[in-house]
Enzyme design. Sequence first.
Site, PDB file in Angstrom:
ATOM      1  N   THR A  13       0.861  -1.182   0.000  1.00 40.09           N
ATOM      2  CA  THR A  13       0.000   0.000   0.000  1.00 40.09           C
ATOM      3  C   THR A  13       0.892   1.226   0.000  1.00 40.09           C
ATOM      4  OG1 THR A  13      -1.840   1.080   1.120  1.00 40.09           O
ATOM      5  CG2 THR A  13      -0.124   0.180   2.498  1.00 40.09           C
ATOM      6  N   ALA A  73      -5.228  -5.791   6.312  1.00 42.02           N
ATOM      7  CA  ALA A  73      -6.457  -4.987   6.324  1.00 42.02           C
ATOM      8  C   ALA A  73      -7.318  -5.306   7.545  1.00 42.02           C
ATOM      9  CB  ALA A  73      -7.241  -5.221   5.032  1.00 42.02           C
TER      10      ALA A  73
END
Length: 265
Positions: free
Chosen positions: A62, A110
Amino acid sequence: MALASVLSGESAFSFNNDRSFGLAGSLAGAASCEGLTFAVRDPLCPEAGVGPEEKIEFLHGTTTLAFKFQHGVIVAVDSRATAGAYIASQTVKKVIEINPYLLGTMAGGAADCSFWERLLARQCRVYELRNKERISVAAASKLLANMVYQYKGMGLSMGTMVCGWDKRGPGLYYVDSEGNRVCGDCFSVGSGSMYAYGVLDSGRREDLSVEEACDLARRAIYQATYRDAYSGGQVNLYHVREEGWVRVSQDDVLKLHEQYRQEAK
């Protein structure tokens, strides 16, 4: 090989002291008259010369960033979620809205980031109800660091930034799953953070206007998505002010690519 011999009163299995067992009688006769020996590995007590069981390696990527300037804090993130080489989603919301004055970013696993930051939001609300005032950015980041430190070494994967505005002004803290907590003026977390830092270091100043700061953060995330395969999707941009945070924009990186290419001509 007769089934009766296995079901008879005499056991067809013999166990040794070295955590191995042998097959005796007619069950093992087809292979060897002395029996077959099978070693049983105990993952909790590895034998000499045999290393411990390898942990599952999480492949994640990310790009998230946040920096302070004269008008508050700018927070920018991408929106791609990956599972190894597979792009799982292009529309992940990587900014957790803790309360109207606090934001948290997601980098790492996540599920871990989402769970612990939502738990932090609950703890911040409990603090407000008990003390009749908003929690400070420093206290909120310390709460998160203390919670995840209890699970250090247990496989959590989280690198987050807690950003907000309190009585001391704008605040920015980095907290990870090892319990580390660092106060700073500029952070970028994720697989594309090196590319984002390159853009931020070349253009970040304390006296930036709001528009200049937003454009800098947007370009930094775009450049990271351009070079890092694990980052992409959309650029989500937030501005934390004294009155609370506001969501500035949500831009598709493909449209940004076309825009910047036209500007470069």
